[in-house]
Design a protein around this motif. Structure first.
Motif, PDB file in Angstrom:
ATOM      1  N   LEU A 116      10.138  18.013   5.100  1.00 47.95           N
ATOM      2  CA  LEU A 116      10.123  19.232   4.164  1.00 47.95           C
ATOM      3  C   LEU A 116      11.421  18.960   3.197  1.00 47.95           C
ATOM      4  O   LEU A 116      11.404  19.603   2.205  1.00 47.95           O
ATOM      5  N   ARG A 117      12.551  18.461   3.534  1.00 49.11           N
ATOM      6  CA  ARG A 117      13.889  18.210   3.057  1.00 49.11           C
ATOM      7  C   ARG A 117      13.336  17.269   1.736  1.00 49.11           C
ATOM      8  O   ARG A 117      13.821  17.608   0.841  1.00 49.11           O
ATOM      9  N   LEU A 118      12.615  16.146   2.004  1.00 48.95           N
ATOM     10  CA  LEU A 118      12.416  15.286   0.988  1.00 48.95           C
ATOM     11  C   LEU A 118      11.340  15.796  -0.056  1.00 48.95           C
ATOM     12  O   LEU A 118      11.323  15.584  -1.176  1.00 48.95           O
ATOM     13  N   LEU A 119      10.247  16.801   0.542  1.00 47.65           N
ATOM     14  CA  LEU A 119       9.446  17.141  -0.456  1.00 47.65           C
ATOM     15  C   LEU A 119      10.022  18.128  -1.351  1.00 47.65           C
ATOM     16  O   LEU A 119       9.429  18.542  -2.577  1.00 47.65           O
ATOM     17  N   ALA A 120      11.059  18.933  -1.087  1.00 50.10           N
ATOM     18  CA  ALA A 120      11.681  19.741  -1.866  1.00 50.10           C
ATOM     19  C   ALA A 120      12.687  19.208  -3.003  1.00 50.10           C
ATOM     20  O   ALA A 120      13.015  20.106  -3.813  1.00 50.10           O
ATOM     21  N   LEU A 121      12.768  17.950  -2.933  1.00 49.95           N
ATOM     22  CA  LEU A 121      13.527  17.334  -4.128  1.00 49.95           C
ATOM     23  C   LEU A 121      12.676  17.287  -5.290  1.00 49.95           C
ATOM     24  O   LEU A 121      11.299  17.378  -5.215  1.00 49.95           O
ATOM     25  N   THR A 122      13.176  17.413  -6.535  1.00 51.11           N
ATOM     26  CA  THR A 122      12.408  17.563  -7.896  1.00 51.11           C
ATOM     27  C   THR A 122      11.714  15.893  -8.025  1.00 51.11           C
ATOM     28  O   THR A 122      12.687  14.997  -8.007  1.00 51.11           O
ATOM     29  N   PRO A 123      10.587  15.818  -8.087  1.00 51.59           N
ATOM     30  CA  PRO A 123       9.939  14.545  -8.519  1.00 51.59           C
ATOM     31  C   PRO A 123      10.639  13.319  -9.214  1.00 51.59           C
ATOM     32  O   PRO A 123      10.502  12.404  -9.139  1.00 51.59           O
ATOM     33  N   ASP A 124      10.870  13.879 -10.258  1.00 50.84           N
ATOM     34  CA  ASP A 124      11.724  13.014 -11.284  1.00 50.84           C
ATOM     35  C   ASP A 124      13.144  13.069 -11.112  1.00 50.84           C
ATOM     36  O   ASP A 124      13.823  12.444 -12.415  1.00 50.84           O
ATOM     37  N   SER A 125      13.653  13.555 -10.557  1.00 53.69           N
ATOM     38  CA  SER A 125      15.189  13.290 -10.229  1.00 53.69           C
ATOM     39  C   SER A 125      15.602  12.110  -9.863  1.00 53.69           C
ATOM     40  O   SER A 125      14.958  11.118  -9.188  1.00 53.69           O
ATOM     41  N   ASP A 126      17.167  11.718  -9.815  1.00 48.71           N
ATOM     42  CA  ASP A 126      17.715  10.585  -9.487  1.00 48.71           C
ATOM     43  C   ASP A 126      17.671  10.460  -7.871  1.00 48.71           C
ATOM     44  O   ASP A 126      17.546   9.321  -7.412  1.00 48.71           O
ATOM     45  N   ASP A 127      17.521  11.680  -7.319  1.00 44.84           N
ATOM     46  CA  ASP A 127      17.556  11.538  -5.870  1.00 44.84           C
ATOM     47  C   ASP A 127      16.354  11.023  -5.549  1.00 44.84           C
ATOM     48  O   ASP A 127      16.291  10.245  -4.289  1.00 44.84           O
ATOM     49  N   VAL A 128      15.399  11.400  -6.093  1.00 43.68           N
ATOM     50  CA  VAL A 128      13.830  10.652  -5.556  1.00 43.68           C
ATOM     51  C   VAL A 128      13.710   9.297  -5.953  1.00 43.68           C
ATOM     52  O   VAL A 128      13.015   8.667  -5.355  1.00 43.68           O
ATOM     53  N   GLN A 129      14.333   8.855  -7.249  1.00 46.54           N
ATOM     54  CA  GLN A 129      14.565   7.342  -7.216  1.00 46.54           C
ATOM     55  C   GLN A 129      15.053   6.870  -6.152  1.00 46.54           C
ATOM     56  O   GLN A 129      14.623   5.497  -5.780  1.00 46.54           O
ATOM     57  N   TYR A 130      16.130   7.488  -5.535  1.00 41.90           N
ATOM     58  CA  TYR A 130      16.879   6.866  -4.437  1.00 41.90           C
ATOM     59  C   TYR A 130      16.151   6.973  -3.235  1.00 41.90           C
ATOM     60  O   TYR A 130      16.091   5.783  -2.596  1.00 41.90           O
ATOM     61  N   LEU A 131      15.295   7.965  -3.187  1.00 42.72           N
ATOM     62  CA  LEU A 131      14.341   7.839  -2.110  1.00 42.72           C
ATOM     63  C   LEU A 131      13.410   6.660  -2.211  1.00 42.72           C
ATOM     64  O   LEU A 131      13.049   6.184  -1.037  1.00 42.72           O
ATOM     65  N   GLY A 132      12.984   6.693  -3.274  1.00 38.44           N
ATOM     66  CA  GLY A 132      11.957   5.467  -3.474  1.00 38.44           C
ATOM     67  C   GLY A 132      12.517   4.192  -3.318  1.00 38.44           C
ATOM     68  O   GLY A 132      11.535   3.344  -2.754  1.00 38.44           O
ATOM     69  N   GLN A 133      13.495   3.841  -3.578  1.00 33.80           N
ATOM     70  CA  GLN A 133      14.124   2.416  -3.362  1.00 33.80           C
ATOM     71  C   GLN A 133      14.403   2.336  -1.884  1.00 33.80           C
ATOM     72  O   GLN A 133      14.237   1.226  -1.180  1.00 33.80           O
ATOM     73  N   ALA A 134      14.851   3.415  -0.998  1.00 36.72           N
ATOM     74  CA  ALA A 134      14.771   3.400   0.361  1.00 36.72           C
ATOM     75  C   ALA A 134      13.556   3.024   1.195  1.00 36.72           C
ATOM     76  O   ALA A 134      13.423   2.221   2.083  1.00 36.72           O
ATOM     77  N   ALA A 135      12.461   3.647   0.639  1.00 34.07           N
ATOM     78  CA  ALA A 135      11.179   3.524   1.172  1.00 34.07           C
ATOM     79  C   ALA A 135      10.623   2.114   0.960  1.00 34.07           C
ATOM     80  O   ALA A 135       9.952   1.457   1.806  1.00 34.07           O
ATOM     81  N   ARG A 136      11.002   1.572  -0.325  1.00 36.02           N
ATOM     82  CA  ARG A 136      10.550   0.390  -0.740  1.00 36.02           C
ATOM     83  C   ARG A 136      11.259  -0.814   0.257  1.00 36.02           C
ATOM     84  O   ARG A 136      10.385  -1.792   0.749  1.00 36.02           O
ATOM     85  N   ARG A 137      12.693  -0.519   0.841  1.00 34.84           N
ATOM     86  CA  ARG A 137      13.034  -1.248   1.686  1.00 34.84           C
ATOM     87  C   ARG A 137      12.477  -1.193   3.038  1.00 34.84           C
ATOM     88  O   ARG A 137      12.401  -2.220   3.755  1.00 34.84           O
ATOM     89  N   VAL A 138      12.083   0.101   3.425  1.00 34.92           N
ATOM     90  CA  VAL A 138      11.239   0.105   4.666  1.00 34.92           C
ATOM     91  C   VAL A 138      10.017  -0.714   4.664  1.00 34.92           C
ATOM     92  O   VAL A 138       9.548  -1.113   5.517  1.00 34.92           O
ATOM     93  N   ALA A 139       9.253  -0.694   3.560  1.00 32.99           N
ATOM     94  CA  ALA A 139       7.930  -1.217   3.107  1.00 32.99           C
ATOM     95  C   ALA A 139       8.249  -3.111   3.579  1.00 32.99           C
ATOM     96  O   ALA A 139       7.168  -3.387   4.125  1.00 32.99           O
ATOM     97  N   ALA A 140       9.273  -3.428   3.054  1.00 31.57           N
ATOM     98  CA  ALA A 140       9.445  -4.686   3.315  1.00 31.57           C
ATOM     99  C   ALA A 140       9.639  -5.130   4.680  1.00 31.57           C
ATOM    100  O   ALA A 140       9.160  -6.173   5.047  1.00 31.57           O
ATOM    101  N   VAL A 141       9.933  -4.148   5.682  1.00 36.68           N
ATOM    102  CA  VAL A 141       9.901  -4.575   7.095  1.00 36.68           C
ATOM    103  C   VAL A 141       9.015  -4.215   7.747  1.00 36.68           C
ATOM    104  O   VAL A 141       8.160  -4.793   8.497  1.00 36.68           O
ATOM    105  N   ALA A 142       8.115  -2.832   7.465  1.00 42.84           N
ATOM    106  CA  ALA A 142       7.165  -2.130   8.325  1.00 42.84           C
ATOM    107  C   ALA A 142       6.028  -2.653   8.069  1.00 42.84           C
ATOM    108  O   ALA A 142       5.131  -3.016   8.919  1.00 42.84           O
ATOM    109  N   ALA A 143       5.589  -3.479   6.554  1.00 46.71           N
ATOM    110  CA  ALA A 143       4.389  -3.961   6.039  1.00 46.71           C
ATOM    111  C   ALA A 143       4.794  -5.694   6.082  1.00 46.71           C
ATOM    112  O   ALA A 143       3.757  -6.131   5.487  1.00 46.71           O
ATOM    113  N   HIS A 144       5.990  -6.037   6.452  1.00 48.14           N
ATOM    114  CA  HIS A 144       6.217  -7.481   6.414  1.00 48.14           C
ATOM    115  C   HIS A 144       6.219  -7.984   4.931  1.00 48.14           C
ATOM    116  O   HIS A 144       5.528  -8.815   4.615  1.00 48.14           O
ATOM    117  N   ASN A 145       6.310  -6.817   3.919  1.00 50.14           N
ATOM    118  CA  ASN A 145       6.157  -6.998   2.341  1.00 50.14           C
ATOM    119  C   ASN A 145       5.084  -7.644   1.920  1.00 50.14           C
ATOM    120  O   ASN A 145       4.902  -8.215   1.128  1.00 50.14           O
TER     121      ASN A 145
END
Length: 332
Positions: free
Chosen positions: A26-55
């Motif tokens: 819920l906290r992450l969904l409350a962020l404004t989609p085109d904000s710098d904070d969501v850009q930061y979220l997306g970068q973190a998610a991509r790092r997790v994908a490299a591990v969880a999905a073996h990239n």
């Protein structure tokens, strides 16, 4: 905690094997989609994908076996009898399905999904699955997306060579559909209790859906052990009740994909986005969909791939985002 330290903390937590909580989502969904904070979220998610999905980027292919005027009349589905878009029954022959599956696997699809209406027949789905397993060799998962089922049907699917069931508690269940949430949960629990893997997206998402609704559907996927999740936007098909509705902005679609990636953690290795979104792939979605045949997001039967999006295009998108392609690791 400020939002960026919170995202850092959540990333570290899920990489240790935890998953995000409802409050995290819920906290992450409350962020404004085109904000710098969501850009930061997306970068973190991509790092997790490299591990969880073996990239690894993977193509989910779906073959719609049949369409017919459907009395269920789900408001987001083009097959509803009330909408008058589908006026007669049409279905692919076994030979046609096998030929499509063979081509998709040859091109590099990681999954072949047999999608049917409620009326195709469970025994026929299992028979088709066995025929594909016999006729189409290769490194791919066999998936079924069909009607409600219980323990007996789940066991029969496993015996037929099926490894994954796609089933979801959909947004607006019981209001936009004639199915009760309880009916959908019976199938989710039957699959969860079996050796079969569950695929469950947050879908079909429109801009009107609240953060609470989105979080509830995603947490349902996690609670039932989904190994593939992600997000599917509602496609507003002309002639259906949703035709005049607003489209979900791509920025919001990508944000939701990133949240499912980050909060799903290592226990949800595959995160899918549909329709395809370059931004969502850059933010951790490692699965995109190629579909043909009977597509409930299209006014007519698709003689070719839906919206012209095929396996080679999907693979190019993954390469652009820095993923390894499914099959390359074993091939190398």
């Amino acid at each position: 905690m400020e939002i960026r330290p919170f995202i850092d903390h959540l990333e570290a937590k899920v990489l240790r094997g935890a998953q995000g909580s409802r409050e995290d989502v819920l906290r992450l969904l409350a962020l404004t989609p085109d904000s710098d904070d969501v850009q930061y979220l997306g970068q973190a998610a991509r790092r997790v994908a490299a591990v969880a999905a073996h990239n690894t980027g993977r193509v989910w292919s779906a073959i719609g076996l049949d369409c017919r005027p459907c009395p269920k009349n789900c408001t987001f589905c083009s097959f509803g009898a009330k909408w008058g878009l589908v006026r007669e029954e049409k279905e692919l022959s076994a030979g046609e399905v096998i030929a499509i599956a063979r081509r998709l696997v040859r091109e590099g699809a990681a999954w072949v999904t047999l999608r049917t209406t409620e009326y195709y027949g469970f025994d026929r789905v299992c028979k088709m699955a066995r025929q594909i397993r016999d006729a189409v060799p290769g490194d791919y998962g066999l998936v079924v997306n069909t009607g409600q089922m219980g323990e007996e049907e789940v066991a029969a699917m496993q015996a037929a060579g099926i490894g994954v069931v796609y089933h979801s508690l959909r947004l607006g269940e019981g209001k936009c559909t004639c199915f009760s949430p309880q009916e959908r949960l019976v199938t989710l629990r039957a699959v969860s209790a079996s050796p079969l893997r569950l695929a469950h997206l947050v879908e079909p998402v429109g801009p009107e859906h609240t953060d609470e609704e989105l979080a509830h559907v995603f947490m349902t996927a996690l609670e039932n052990g989904a190994s593939l999740s992600g997000v599917m936007a509602r496609v507003n098909v002309p002639g259906t009740p949703g035709a005049s509705s607003a489209e979900l902005p791509e920025a919001r679609l990508a944000q939701i994909a990133a949240i499912t990636r980050l909060c799903g953690g290592l226990r949800v290795p595959d995160i899918c986005v549909h329709p395809v979104s370059r931004q969502a792939v850059a933010w951790g979605a490692n699965v995109v969909v190629v579909e043909e045949g009977a597509v409930p997001r299209n006014e007519t039967f698709c003689a070719d791939v839906w919206r012209g999006f095929d396996v080679p295009q999907a693979q190019a998108l993954f390469r652009e985002a820095g993923y390894t392609l499914h099959g390359e690791q074993t091939a190398g």
